[in-house]
Every structure is written in C-alpha cells, then in structure tokens.
Design an enzyme around this catalytic site. Structure first.
Site, mmCIF file in Angstrom:
data_model
loop_
_atom_site.group_PDB
_atom_site.id
_atom_site.type_symbol
_atom_site.label_atom_id
_atom_site.label_comp_id
_atom_site.label_asym_id
_atom_site.label_seq_id
_atom_site.Cartn_x
_atom_site.Cartn_y
_atom_site.Cartn_z
ATOM 1 C CG HIS B 229 -2.069 0.885 1.130
ATOM 2 N ND1 HIS B 229 -3.367 0.457 1.266
ATOM 3 C CD2 HIS B 229 -2.150 2.205 0.844
ATOM 4 C CE1 HIS B 229 -4.195 1.486 1.100
ATOM 5 N NE2 HIS B 229 -3.464 2.553 0.840
ATOM 6 C CG HIS B 231 3.186 3.036 3.690
ATOM 7 N ND1 HIS B 231 3.363 1.915 2.912
ATOM 8 C CD2 HIS B 231 4.019 2.875 4.754
ATOM 9 C CE1 HIS B 231 4.244 1.107 3.477
ATOM 10 N NE2 HIS B 231 4.661 1.664 4.584
ATOM 11 C CD GLN B 233 7.985 3.928 8.231
ATOM 12 O OE1 GLN B 233 8.023 3.785 9.436
ATOM 13 N NE2 GLN B 233 8.702 3.176 7.407
#
Lengths: 417, 417
Positions: B229, B231, B233
C-alpha cells in the site's frame, strides 16, 4: 618462470608461516602464505607462472576492433555536504568475474588451478595453496604509475575537488577448498589468515598515499556475496573513511578531555560491568557494545595496550585471535533459532577498525574488530532503509543485553578452558 | 462518536485541502487530509469511530494469563565511539501487523474499512479517504506521559548515557487504493501528501523534545518493504540524526569560512555547470550531485532562499513539488533498461533533509530532498556490505554525469513546458 620474492621468516610473518611473493601475468602482486609443507619458498619446484598472458594493466590496450583503450586512473570526488570522498569505480560496472548462483566450479577465480585447466579467469596459478593474497583484478581504487596525484575541480568549482583514487584493493583467499565455510576452517588456517592481514597491513602502510587499511569479510548471499569460496578483502583507502573519521573525532575529544584512551576505557567498562562480555581468552576480549546497533553485534579488542594495527600483534596474540575468530563464527552460526537445533550459515560482516596510517590522531585509537549481522531472526533480514541509509540513524530491534544473553547460552565465556 | 478537531483552512493547510484530526481507540492521533469532497470537515456525517476498542497504550495491560504488562518507554543509548544515539525498539521485534508476501487484502492495515469488516488491525476507521496520517502503532520512539526524560547511565558508567527515546513515529498513507504506485498517483494527490509532510512538520516542531523531523518514503520489496500500500513515514528524532549532524558540521564550517550557505552554493554551482541538472520547474531544481554515491541519486532543492523546513513552502511551491515528485518517480521507473521499454517499479528511498527544529545551526541549512535507489542495473542490486556498512565508505559504480545523461534521455529538463 615467474620471479619469486622470499620473505625471511620473522621479517613479516610470526612463527612458522612462510610468505612468498610473485606476480600475475598482468603485473599484479600475488602472495602465498604457506602454513604447511611443501612451502613455495624454495622447497617446492613447480611451474607457477600465470599462464593467461593478461595484458599489462598499466599499458593502453586495444578492443576487439583494434581501437586503443586508454589506461584510466580511478577517480574520486569529495562530497562538500558531508566531506566524504567517493571513489567512482566506473570499470566495476560490468566486471566479468562475478560468479552468480549458476556459476560452475571452473568459473571460480579463487580455485586452485588444475593442470591443463582452460579457465582463463582463474587467479591462482598453482595446483594447491594454503592462503593467498593478491591485488584485485578490477579495483575501485588503484595507483597508476605515471598518473600524478593532482587535485582538479569538477566544472572548475572549488566545492568539488577530484583526484585519482590512489588506493589499493586486495583479495584474501582463506582456503583452497571452495566449499569451506570460514566457521569450519581449523584454527591453524585462520591463524594464516590473520598473518595475511598483518603482513599486508605492514607492507601497504609504507606505500605512498595510503591513509587507512581496512581488512574485512563479507559473508553470505544475503549481503550480495556471489562467490562462495571463503575469502575476504582489504580496501586501502587514500583517505580516512567516514566511519573511522567519526570515531577518531570522539577518541581525540576524549583524550583531550580526560587524558585517557576511549577504546581502552570502553573495554575496561565492559569488563567491569561483565554482563555483555561474550568471550575471552588470554589475549582478546569480545563484548556486545553497550549501544549496539545491529541485531547481532560483537566487538573484539586485544587485551594488551598500545596496539593500533594488526601487524603489531605478537605470535601469541595471532593464535589467540584465530581461536577467537573461529569461536565467534561458530557461535554466530548457532545464534538464531532455526527450530532444528542445527544453526545456519550466518551472513555477517567482519570489519577491522585499524588506526589510520599517518593521521596524527593515530595514537588516540586502539585496534578493534566490529563483527555484525544483518539477520534479525532465523527468517528475517534487517534492511537498511530510509532511517539507516538516508540519515545514518540505526534503530535496534533488540538490546545489547539480549544479544549477550543468547551468546551465554551458546558456550563458555572463557574460551581458553 | 469520536471527537474531531477541524483545522481552519490556512492555519496549516495551504489552498483547498482540509485537515481533520481525531483519535484511534488507543489514543493515537489520526488526521484526515481531504483534497476532494466530501470533506470529513463537517460536510460528511459518518460513524468514524475506531471500532477496535484497543487498550489505551499508556495504561498497563494484561497478557493472556492475566499478568500485568507494564507500559515501557522506548529507550535509547549513546554510542561513545561515534556519538550516535541508538533507539532500542525491543517491542518492534515481533510486531504483528507486518504483511508478508502472502498477506491478503484484509490483512492490509492501511486499507479503507469496509462496513462490517472484521479485520482488527485495520488502522483507518473510514470507508474512504484521500490521505491520512497517524501515529505508528508500534513506534520505536515515543513519549510516554508521566515518564520523565531523565538520563541514566548503563551500569553506572558515564560512557553510556541512556534516556527515553522521546521521539515520535507517524505513518502517511498516500492513497486509499492499495495497489496504487506513488509514481502513478495524480499530481493533485501527491500535492496532498506534500501537505501532510508540511502539516506534520509544523505541528510536531512544537512538541517537547523533538530535534529533527524526517519524512521519508521506502519503496520496494528489495529494501524490505512488505506492505505494498503506498505510504511513507515520518520519524521525529529526539536528537539530530548522524547524517544531518555531519551535514550541519559542514554547512556551519562553510558559513564561518565564506559567509555563504553551502547548500545554496551547491545549487548555484549545479545550475552554473548545467550538465547534472535533470529537472526544473519555476519553484524546484533537481540535480545529480557532483559527488553522487548511489547508482541512481537525485537531490532536489527549492529555488527560493530561506526555506528550512517543508511547512515554510507556499501554495505555489507545494504544487511545484508535487509535480516534480511525480516526474521524478515516473522517470525513475524508466531509468534502468529492462529490455522491453516498459520500465520497472523502481525501488527507492526518498529522504527529506530538513533543518533541525531547535539546533542553533538551523539557519546554515536549506531544505533538500535526497532521492536514491539501491538498484544498479535492471537485474542488479547494490548491497551495502563491508565498505558501506562497516566504514560508511561508499564506492560508486557509475558517475554523476552518466546518471544525468540517462535522465536527459527520459524527458525534458524543463518540466513546466
């Protein structure tokens, strides 16, 4: 017949090991370190000439169509944002000798040569050997005779100095058998490997332009090692490498502040605390450092003070190191629980941190080995992603005390027993 | 019904994006960034409560046998030999949410929640979203209320300070579709991701103890990313990370010596030289740095001076960055020749180098993105072995000029055209 240079016993080698130097057909230096008869040094009469008739690496060659290929000196540039020198090894991009998973025995350049062997990339011109060391055929750093060590500026901008990467890259072959694991070699053979590190450190220290000598071992396919034959490398940098530079800044600051040697006081602190000591013999002490960053990390220091580089070790310390290296590899293979009690072939990096060759901060340092693994469980790898690769910020998945506790399950701390 | 905090447009978000804050059931902060109606902010009435009833993270729990599990503050120790702080994330060792290759769609914690979905690790309590940001469930750094930020010494030795790792770890989810690639997202969605980076930088900068905010993206299974997915951080360090520390030493020394800003002068040098510029629009310039260390490496700086962190970007610059990020990812996927002209899903790390939050050297810095890949050919990975992992000595397999030349084949440098 090649020319041999016989080293007098005691000149470099301690104890029983005999060293004989020769050259490969392209002029690269090549050394035999014999720990058992028959010694190359005079007692063995063989045709040891490199049969390949490789072109002299320092003379311009010609390509398949007869066009000249100039000799290029590897270059390096200084990154203004970090101060790091970056060698740019353009020639390594398509090096031919890398063996892949499908490589056959005859494709192993470190194999002992069989008589009549047609394999043209075999680097060892002998039918048997104990340990050999030779210059890497495709080095990322090298001094080219006649090429001046001059600094130029990329695009004329003083922010970007560039100069020849006048270093040196050598390969250390640990054993003639290509399926040996370093962990399974006898201590007597590892002792010869120690001898190779010490010998090369001594000789290369005298070479112009070398600032740091870095023997290391990469072990395991997981870290990209495609050649299974047990071997290590020696990178000789024409600069102080960034990690050693960082350490020297701290050892120097500590000496200024306290008068003490930081590495010695770390060792003393670990001995006093006790719980992170994982192995010791009469000459070496191995501990998990109190701020370990890898899932498996062990540092090893000599007991005796005043040792900056491997060539300063005496005969007793060389034996002690071979014994400890062997025990460390064996226990490392048992560290992660594979479920069947049989251990694994642990991927690891063994990195020798030696004091710099000429840097005035040399005397604030102390020889140490930093041994670590990327493996964090029997079936898991620690990847160096954004935090580590982008910010040099390691985050440990464990604690030093847990690492040490696991080692304590694997055998006595006192390995002299 | 959860409590929502509606951010006034313009308070953090530039332009059309609306931000709504809420909390997950264990108290973690969670933010919606909506770039399209229906906005969570008041126009959408849904049951958005996290249905999991997770235990409050800051209250002691009980294990399966009813024994209490105390709340542990993540700790970090300072390595005396390098000065680096090492957070020790013992709780991460067995984190349950990591999806492996065999993970199913319902095992994706970033998926939008379907009504009646029984999956208990789903982190997004909504049936749809644009971009969300939330605190990591298993953070390696975190401030625990009531735990004092005090330094103790491991084994009582002042060489080894230890203190709580009072940082913060957040996850930025780029899109609700789990099979989207960041390279394929529309610029308008990437603009919302930029907004998330900027918003979080602004808010977290005000939190006690945070010294550096590091948004980054790890992309690709090759670097250990098991969750496909799209993404990124945000690591918020309670220290200046080692790489930024090294850069600040150089930007400060440069300012002392010349009065100039090193990053600005590097950018000017690259613009003047020209050949390594790979993309530019009216607000951003992308270049291969003259001493690049990775097989594919591009740095990106804003055109305007005086930008230290992402939250300082204006609306126009945020759009310009989204456009450039998109172009960089698309061209990155075409960089290596796969033989079929179709490109690949390039593994990469995108690392935001922001000025430190409080450090007095902040003003000598300049915001920059460092984008790089471990891939060195369509079928080859650069491994970080002994030289890089042991000595922080990178050796490039190529040259910056070759990297730039390849980018020049892939599209116009002026991406505003």
């Amino acid at each position: 017949m090649a020319t041999f240079m016989h080293y007098t016993p005691g000149e470099y080698a301690q104890g029983h090991i005999r060293i004989t130097g020769t050259e490969l057909s392209d002029g690269r230096q090549f050394f035999y370190l014999d720990d058992t008869p028959e010694y190359v040094s005079g007692e063995k009469v063989r045709e040891l000439r490199d049969p390949r008739e490789l072109a002299n690496r320092f003379e311009p060659g010609v390509d398949g169509e007869g066009n000249p290929i100039p000799v290029q000196a590897p270059q390096m540039r200084r990154d203004p944002l970090t101060g790091d020198w970056i060698p740019m090894a353009t020639a390594r991009m398509n090096r031919p000798i890398t063996a892949g998973p499908g490589a056959t025995a005859t494709g192993n350049p470190l194999a002992a040569r069989n008589p009549g062997d047609p394999y043209q990339d075999g680097e060892v011109p002998d039918t048997d050997y104990d340990v050999v060391v030779f210059e890497n055929r495709f080095p990322s750093m090298n001094r080219i005779p006649g090429v001046k060590d001059e600094t130029v500026y990329v695009d004329g901008n003083p922010l970007w100095p560039q100069r020849p990467a006048v270093g040196r890259c050598e390969v250390v072959c640990f054993d003639p058998k290509e399926d040996s694991l370093p962990a399974d070699l006898p201590v007597s053979r590892l002792r010869t490997v120690v001898e190779a590190w010490a010998f090369r450190t001594a000789e290369i220290s005298a070479m112009e332009g070398i600032e740091q000598i870095f023997p290391f071992e990469n072990h395991g396919q997981e870290i990209g090692v495609s050649l299974a034959h047990p071997h290590g490398q020696i990178y000789c940098f024409p600069f102080v490498a960034p990690r050693l530079e960082q350490e020297l800044q701290h050892t120097e600051a500590y000496r200024s502040r306290t008068g003490g040697n930081l590495l010695r006081d770390i060792l003393k602190g670990e001995v006093d605390a006790g719980g992170r000591i994982v192995m010791r013999n009469s000459t070496w002490i191995a501990y998990v450092p109190a701020a370990a960053r890898w899932p498996l990390e062990v540092h090893v220091q000599p007991v005796r003070d005043g040792i900056f580089t491997l060539d300063q070790l005496n005969d007793n310390e060389r034996w002690g190191l071979a014994q400890m290296y062997s025990a460390l590899l064996k226990r490392g293979n048992m560290f992660f629980d594979t479920g069947n009690g049989e251990g694994m072939d642990l991927p690891y990096i063994a990195a020798w941190h030696q004091a710099p060759v000429r840097d005035r901060r040399r005397s604030s340092y102390r020889l140490n080995l930093q041994f670590f693994s990327f493996r964090r469980a029997a079936n898991k790898i620690k990847y160096l992603a954004g935090s580590e690769s982008g910010m040099a910020a390691w985050i440990s998945d464990t604690t030093p005390e847990k690492i040490a506790a696991r080692f304590h399950e694997l055998g006595d701390t006192d390995i002299d027993k």
